[in-house]
Design a protein around this motif. Structure first.
Motif, PDB file in Angstrom:
ATOM      1  N   VAL A  92       0.853  -1.180   0.000  1.00  0.00           N
ATOM      2  CA  VAL A  92       0.000   0.000   0.000  1.00  0.00           C
ATOM      3  C   VAL A  92       0.895   1.238   0.000  1.00  0.00           C
ATOM      4  CG1 VAL A  92      -1.650   1.287   1.432  1.00  0.00           C
ATOM      5  CG2 VAL A  92      -1.882  -1.187   1.164  1.00  0.00           C
ATOM      6  N   ARG A  93       0.390   2.324  -0.575  1.00  0.00           N
ATOM      7  CA  ARG A  93       1.128   3.587  -0.521  1.00  0.00           C
ATOM      8  C   ARG A  93       0.319   4.599   0.266  1.00  0.00           C
ATOM      9  NH1 ARG A  93       4.269   5.250  -5.776  1.00  0.00           N
ATOM     10  NH2 ARG A  93       5.910   5.478  -4.213  1.00  0.00           N
ATOM     11  N   LEU A  94       1.015   5.461   0.978  1.00  0.00           N
ATOM     12  CA  LEU A  94       0.391   6.487   1.803  1.00  0.00           C
ATOM     13  C   LEU A  94       0.549   7.843   1.136  1.00  0.00           C
ATOM     14  CD1 LEU A  94       1.791   5.397   5.294  1.00  0.00           C
ATOM     15  CD2 LEU A  94      -0.415   4.773   4.279  1.00  0.00           C
ATOM     16  N   ARG A  95      -0.528   8.616   1.133  1.00  0.00           N
ATOM     17  CA  ARG A  95      -0.479   9.970   0.572  1.00  0.00           C
ATOM     18  C   ARG A  95       0.082  10.938   1.604  1.00  0.00           C
ATOM     19  NH1 ARG A  95      -3.102  10.356  -4.212  1.00  0.00           N
ATOM     20  NH2 ARG A  95      -4.709   8.793  -4.698  1.00  0.00           N
ATOM     21  N   ALA A 155      12.336  16.327   1.606  1.00  0.00           N
ATOM     22  CA  ALA A 155      11.018  16.206   2.225  1.00  0.00           C
ATOM     23  C   ALA A 155      10.005  15.792   1.168  1.00  0.00           C
ATOM     24  CB  ALA A 155      10.610  17.528   2.867  1.00  0.00           C
ATOM     25  N   VAL A 156       8.978  15.075   1.614  1.00  0.00           N
ATOM     26  CA  VAL A 156       7.882  14.651   0.744  1.00  0.00           C
ATOM     27  C   VAL A 156       6.612  15.252   1.323  1.00  0.00           C
ATOM     28  CG1 VAL A 156       6.733  12.695  -0.344  1.00  0.00           C
ATOM     29  CG2 VAL A 156       9.119  12.471   0.382  1.00  0.00           C
ATOM     30  N   GLY A 157       5.953  16.105   0.530  1.00  0.00           N
ATOM     31  CA  GLY A 157       4.775  16.804   1.027  1.00  0.00           C
ATOM     32  C   GLY A 157       3.573  16.621   0.138  1.00  0.00           C
ATOM     33  N   ALA A 158       2.847  17.706  -0.093  1.00  0.00           N
ATOM     34  CA  ALA A 158       1.587  17.657  -0.829  1.00  0.00           C
ATOM     35  C   ALA A 158       1.770  17.010  -2.198  1.00  0.00           C
ATOM     36  CB  ALA A 158       1.031  19.069  -0.981  1.00  0.00           C
ATOM     37  N   GLY A 159       0.889  16.053  -2.499  1.00  0.00           N
ATOM     38  CA  GLY A 159       0.937  15.361  -3.779  1.00  0.00           C
ATOM     39  C   GLY A 159       1.888  14.199  -3.834  1.00  0.00           C
ATOM     40  N   GLY A 160       2.600  13.912  -2.734  1.00  0.00           N
ATOM     41  CA  GLY A 160       3.583  12.836  -2.734  1.00  0.00           C
ATOM     42  C   GLY A 160       3.001  11.522  -2.234  1.00  0.00           C
ATOM     43  N   LEU A 161       3.787  10.467  -2.430  1.00  0.00           N
ATOM     44  CA  LEU A 161       3.419   9.129  -1.975  1.00  0.00           C
ATOM     45  C   LEU A 161       4.641   8.454  -1.370  1.00  0.00           C
ATOM     46  CD1 LEU A 161       1.405   7.843  -5.080  1.00  0.00           C
ATOM     47  CD2 LEU A 161       0.413   8.433  -2.871  1.00  0.00           C
ATOM     48  N   ILE A 162       4.424   7.645  -0.347  1.00  0.00           N
ATOM     49  CA  ILE A 162       5.485   6.795   0.189  1.00  0.00           C
ATOM     50  C   ILE A 162       4.935   5.380   0.346  1.00  0.00           C
ATOM     51  CG2 ILE A 162       6.643   8.675   1.417  1.00  0.00           C
ATOM     52  CD1 ILE A 162       5.447   7.451   4.030  1.00  0.00           C
TER      53      ILE A 162
END
Length: 205
Positions: free
Chosen positions: A48-51, A116-123
């Motif tokens: 699964v990926r998290l927004r 950094a991973v912010g708005a619009g990103g996925l991990i």
């Protein structure tokens, strides 16, 4: 001496690979756990990926620097590990603050390997851990794992570092303190590698 027929010497067919028990649907259960227990937005898949940018942002640092930084920070916020990178969860909007904070802390001119991973990103979602988390069999090597799992009910809310938080011994540090500490350790790792020095033993600076 009686020779066996050639047909009897042929190799036996290999059995079809067996799927881990419960593998079907395991990530779907994990996705529901992330959404229902933590209130995080997800993208279905395996993993699964998290927004990011909704309930939380992510400070992505070299794992060696991250481990050193955690020894100098309170344990009040979720942290995950993926390969040689450490993912430190911060409040939504923190990713946008990173460039300005690095400039203000006078780290802006150096390449620290900090992003950094912010708005619009996925991990990739780390394998669920903690009370009530569903088991996910057959985790692949290199998958993200929780070092400090989030607590259901708290999710990515008040427990995450923010720009306004001052931090303390029992709560998450403020974003300024977190970025300053991690940036310092990133710089130490960079200098150590440039000099060809080995990483210190755990527990030593």
């Amino acid at each position: 001496m009686v020779r066996a027929p050639l047909a009897s010497l042929a190799p036996l067919p290999l059995p079809a690979p067996r799927r881990p028990p419960g593998a079907d649907g395991c990530w779907e259960r994990a996705r529901r756990w992330y959404e229902d227990a933590l209130g995080w937005e997800t993208v279905p898949g395996a993993p699964v990926r998290l927004r990011t940018g909704v309930g939380f942002d992510v400070l992505d640092a070299p794992a060696e620097a991250g481990h050193a930084a955690l020894g100098r920070l309170p344990a009040g916020f979720p942290v995950a590990l993926r390969g040689d990178r450490m993912l430190l969860l911060v409040a939504a909007g923190g990713a946008e603050e990173l460039p300005g904070l690095l400039e203000w802390l006078e780290w802006g001119s150096l390449e620290l390997g900090l992003r950094a991973v912010g708005a619009g990103g996925l991990i990739d979602a780390p394998l669920p851990a903690g009370p009530g988390a569903p088991p996910v069999p057959g985790g692949s090597q290199g998958a993200a794992v929780w070092l400090r799992p989030p607590e259901p009910g708290r999710g990515a809310g008040a427990s995450l570092p923010t720009l306004s938080a001052t931090g303390g011994e029992r709560v998450a540090p403020g974003l300024v303190r977190l970025v300053g500490t991690v940036a310092t350790e990133c710089h130490r790792v960079r200098l150590r590698r440039a000099c060809g020095r080995p990483a210190p033993r755990p527990g030593r600076p």
